[in-house]
Scaffold this active site. Structure first.
Site, PDB file in Angstrom:
ATOM      1  CE  LYS A 291      -3.293   2.442   3.115  1.00 44.63           C
ATOM      2  NZ  LYS A 291      -4.218   2.087   4.099  1.00 44.63           N
ATOM      3  CD  GLU A 295      -6.743   4.964   4.304  1.00 43.97           C
ATOM      4  OE1 GLU A 295      -6.367   3.703   4.687  1.00 43.97           O
ATOM      5  OE2 GLU A 295      -7.989   5.122   4.243  1.00 43.97           O
ATOM      6  CG  ASP A 369     -12.662   1.797   2.424  1.00 41.03           C
ATOM      7  OD1 ASP A 369     -12.215   0.616   2.157  1.00 41.03           O
ATOM      8  OD2 ASP A 369     -12.402   2.547   3.421  1.00 41.03           O
ATOM      9  CD  GLU A 397     -12.989  -0.532   7.647  1.00 41.01           C
ATOM     10  OE1 GLU A 397     -12.313  -1.338   6.893  1.00 41.01           O
ATOM     11  OE2 GLU A 397     -12.872   0.524   7.590  1.00 41.01           O
ATOM     12  CG  HIS A 526     -17.717   6.596   3.392  1.00 43.85           C
ATOM     13  ND1 HIS A 526     -17.614   6.564   4.911  1.00 43.85           N
ATOM     14  CD2 HIS A 526     -16.753   5.919   3.017  1.00 43.85           C
ATOM     15  CE1 HIS A 526     -16.283   6.215   5.452  1.00 43.85           C
ATOM     16  NE2 HIS A 526     -15.608   5.930   4.072  1.00 43.85           N
TER      17      HIS A 526
HETATM   18  C1  BDP Z   1      -9.853   1.249   4.914  1.00 44.52           C
HETATM   19  C2  BDP Z   1      -9.894   0.952   6.199  1.00 44.52           C
HETATM   20  C3  BDP Z   1      -8.312   1.174   6.813  1.00 44.52           C
HETATM   21  C4  BDP Z   1      -7.648   0.541   5.932  1.00 44.52           C
HETATM   22  C5  BDP Z   1      -7.534   0.949   4.461  1.00 44.52           C
HETATM   23  C6  BDP Z   1      -6.969   0.147   3.349  1.00 44.52           C
HETATM   24  O1  BDP Z   1     -10.720   1.894   7.097  1.00 44.52           O
HETATM   25  O2  BDP Z   1      -8.291   0.735   8.017  1.00 44.52           O
HETATM   26  O3  BDP Z   1      -6.174   0.853   6.269  1.00 44.52           O
HETATM   27  O4  BDP Z   1      -9.123   0.818   4.072  1.00 44.52           O
HETATM   28  O5  BDP Z   1      -7.593  -0.755   2.746  1.00 44.52           O
HETATM   29  O6  BDP Z   1     -11.283   0.559   4.924  1.00 44.52           O
HETATM   30  O7  BDP Z   1      -5.787   0.459   3.136  1.00 44.52           O
END
Ligand code: BDP
Length: 707
Positions: A291, A295, A369, A397, A526
């Site tokens: 990744k 984020e 997501d 989640e 969301h």
């Molecule tokens: C989101 C989650 C987060 C993950 C991110 C991901 O909230 O905790 O790190 O995706 O997929 O759904 O990298």
């Protein structure tokens, strides 16, 4: 008298011993009580022959031992005389199978009408899968007299992604802490590691990423690699390769370099040496999952390089060992004032053709997501020169986590079966994933973000195991239906009693739609509480980023509700093939399940049902709650054929789910009513609390406001 009490005590303790914790997953091998069937199975499984010997065949033998003992109270006997054996397991490199992991199972009756089962594969791994398949048939009480099965996997990489940190905290994990105990590794091998490998192998999973995508460089230090090696050694006989996540800045953090620039020769050398070190310990190491620039994670863009530069750097390092790089397409940041929906496509599509051949791009099923329901991600079909992998999230989640009963296989089916129209009709998402559409047949795959933890039943909710199971089965056979998978899972996990199977199947198959309806019907998305993503928070928050605020996604106002992604809005629809653009950009032809994903719709818009949007929203939310009520009632009908322990666990969880479904409905509708300004339908159940009440509650954890 004394004797009687001893017997009573024994019965009690036997029951106690056999209370069902759920630990055995779908490998319970419940004793077959139908005498005729059991006798028949006994006769057919008396002696087993193997044409070869290896660590894998040892694992198969162990499994036969466990299974036959439990199912039939019969000791597995391994014979070296093929002609005499009842089950013959043959490794034949020339077998007529299209994959080294495939197998065939044939039942043949000899002249004396004695049944013989032959399991054939090109390699030991195929035998392992064939044996598990055969044992599954026994567990399901299937007729084994005329088997003519040939099975090969749809995908070559069928892999779990553990979002597990080295301190055992699991990101978005709802079933305890990580099963991987980095402190006691490599010296202590927990039985769980072996049972985990058995469970995965039984459904065809052949890879596991041990560490979180929000990665720690520490996992790549020598001490930790020794720990990973210990796990790899345990998993190898079960055909499971280990992978790690690679933190892009590792050369700085643990390598002492000043930069992690992918075009810097010291950085390149560092990764090469790291790969050499890893492969000297773990010769079949799978590769890295990454990744990057998402984020807050470091990545090539920190050095003005592209995702392809970053992926190719690592791909180069593992290429000599046939390793692969799985590069994630989950990228977004709000510095781009664009629709978040569009960012991954915009960043990755131009890079098609610039990745090394051992790079796969891993794309979440939808563009935002892991929402309860998303249209498929437009990157599926947009990168014909790159193998694109599916990423599903098994840990729920945004789907009620480990509290709500939600069987995800209907969602997997829905996404995989959707036609992208990218090369005309029948360009389904499945045909892109499995490499058929763009000829990526050698390497292709599917990832499941694991819902596994150290809870006694592994996944928290007894039904959450079904999502792990369904993921493995679908990665093996992408065409399996949710109904087939549910049937298999129930028979192995709970009971083979026909009526009860039907009841539970019905519950499972309705659970996904029910959850969407009480959380996010008609394409809402969301609107969960921030941070923990559990309960409703459509009223939003005051966080600095617009895309951290639920109001960004629903855009309710006095006119209507929904995100305009047509040409008059963000025009995200342009990322889909023309037939879909056309269908979805007209609010009258757009599937209503995606309506508010793509349109800002008037409260008075007339839906297919004849109701206006406001009443349809009320109807859907209410339907969701009603469905949970029905599920709760149906569960009671299953009581007679389910062990008390798991029955009661589910019963309690369903009560919470029902309360929370009502919570979702009431909180969302009261809030949206402040815009629609229309009354609730007559006979509509009154909300338990006021909107102010729902808004004022601050739960540190669940259901709503997570600040
Ligand atoms: C989101 C989650 C987060 C993950 C991110 C991901 O909230 O905790 O790190 O995706 O997929 O759904 O990298």
């Amino acid at each position: 008298m004394k004797c009687k009490s001893i017997i009573v005590f024994m019965i009690f303790s036997v029951q106690f011993l056999f209370a069902e914790s759920g630990y055995n997953l779908w490998l319970r091998y419940d004793r077959i009580t139908d005498t005729q069937l059991r006798k028949h199975y006994e006769r057919t499984t008396k002696t087993i022959f193997f044409s070869t010997n290896s660590a894998i065949t040892e694992a198969i033998k162990k499994e036969f031992n466990i299974a036959l003992n439990k199912l039939l109270n019969q000791q597995a006997v391994f014979s070296d005389k093929q002609e005499m054996a009842d089950i013959v397991c043959i490794v034949n490199p020339n077998a007529n199978l299209s994959s080294e992991e495939g197998f065939s199972i044939q039942s043949i009756k000899n002249s004396t009408q004695h049944l013989k089962i032959t399991i054939t594969a090109k390699k030991g791994i195929g035998l392992l899968y064939g044996s598990f398949h055969f044992l599954r048939l026994l567990q399901m009480h299937e007729n084994i007299d005329s088997l003519h099965i040939t099975s090969t996997p749809s995908l070559s990489i069928r892999i779990l992604n553990h979002w597990d940190n080295l301190n055992r905290y699991v990101e978005r994990g709802y079933a305890g802490i990580s099963i991987f105990n980095w402190h006691t590794l490599p010296n202590y091998i927990d039985q769980r590691y072996i049972d985990y490998a058995r469970a995965n192998a039984s459904i065809g999973i052949n890879g596991t990423v041990l560490t979180n995508v929000n990665a720690s460089a520490q996992a790549l230090t020598h001490d930790y690699l020794l720990k990973t090696k210990a796990l790899a050694d345990v998993f190898r006989p079960y055909g499971i390769k280990v992978y790690l996540t690679a933190r892009f800045s590792a050369p700085i953090e643990i390598g002492g370099l000043q930069t992690a620039d992918p075009l810097n020769s010291d950085v390149q050398l560092w990764w090469k040496k790291k790969a050499d070190e890893i492969y000297s310990l773990i010769p079949d190491f799978g590769g890295f999952l990454v990744k990057a620039n998402s984020e807050g994670q470091p990545g090539p863009q920190n050095y003005q390089r592209t995702h392809a530069d970053g992926a190719n750097l690592l791909a180069e390092a593992v290429a000599p060992y046939n390793g692969i790089i799985i590069w994630r397409a989950f990228v977004y940041n709000n510095e781009t004032p664009e629709d978040r929906f569009k960012q991954a496509y915009n960043e990755f599509k131009p890079l098609d053709g610039s990745f090394r051949t051992n790079v796969l791009l891993q794309v979440k099923n939808g563009p935002i997501d892991f929402q309860p329901r998303e249209p498929f991600h437009p990157l599926f079909g947009a990168m014909p020169q790159t193998p694109v992998m599916m990423e599903f999230q098994l840990t729920q989640e945004y789907l009620g986590q480990a509290t709500h009963l939600v069987f995800e296989a209907p969602m997997f089916n829905e996404v995989l079966n959707t036609d992208t129209y990218i090369k005309g009709t029948n360009s389904t998402v499945a045909s892109i994933i499995d490499g058929n559409l763009f000829q990526h047949r050698t390497v292709n795959g599917m990832s499941g973000v694991a819902n596994i933890g150290n809870d006694i039943n592994w996944c928290g909710h007894p039904f959450a195991q079904a999502n792990w199971y369904a993921f493995g089965r679908l990665a093996w056979n992408i065409n399996l239906s949710a109904e087939q998978v549910a049937g298999e899972w129930i028979k192995q996990t709970f009971t083979t009693n026909k009526q009860t199977v039907a009841i539970i199947k019905n519950i499972m198959l309705h659970s996904y739609e029910a959850m969407i309806e009480y959380m996010t019907p008609l394409g809402l998305h969301h609107i969960m509480g921030n941070g923990h993503h559990y309960g409703p928070m459509p009223w939003g928050n005051t966080l600095p980023r617009t895309d951290w605020n639920p109001v960004y996604y629903h855009k309710a106002d006095n006119f209507g509700i929904g995100f305009n992604r047509t040409v008059t809005g963000s025009n995200a629809l342009v990322q889909y093939a023309p037939p879909l653009q056309k269908q979805w950009s007209d609010s009258n032809t757009c599937d209503e399940k995606y309506l508010l994903w793509f349109h800002h719709i008037s409260w008075n818009h007339i839906m297919h049902s004849g109701r206006n949007l406001w009443y349809e929203l009320c109807y859907k939310y209410n339907e969701g709650v009603e469905k949970v009520k029905q599920i709760t009632e149906q569960w009671q009908l299953a009581k007679a054929n389910i062990d008390a322990e798991r029955f009661h666990q589910v019963e309690q969880l369903l009560i919470i789910q029902l309360q929370e479904a009502e919570w979702w409905r009431d909180a969302c509708l009261l809030y949206f009513q402040t815009f629609s300004k229309q009354p609730f339908p007559i006979n509509y159940p009154k909300a338990k609390y006021s909107l102010a009440y729902y808004q004022s509650l601050h739960f540190p954890y669940a259901p709503g406001n997570g600040q």
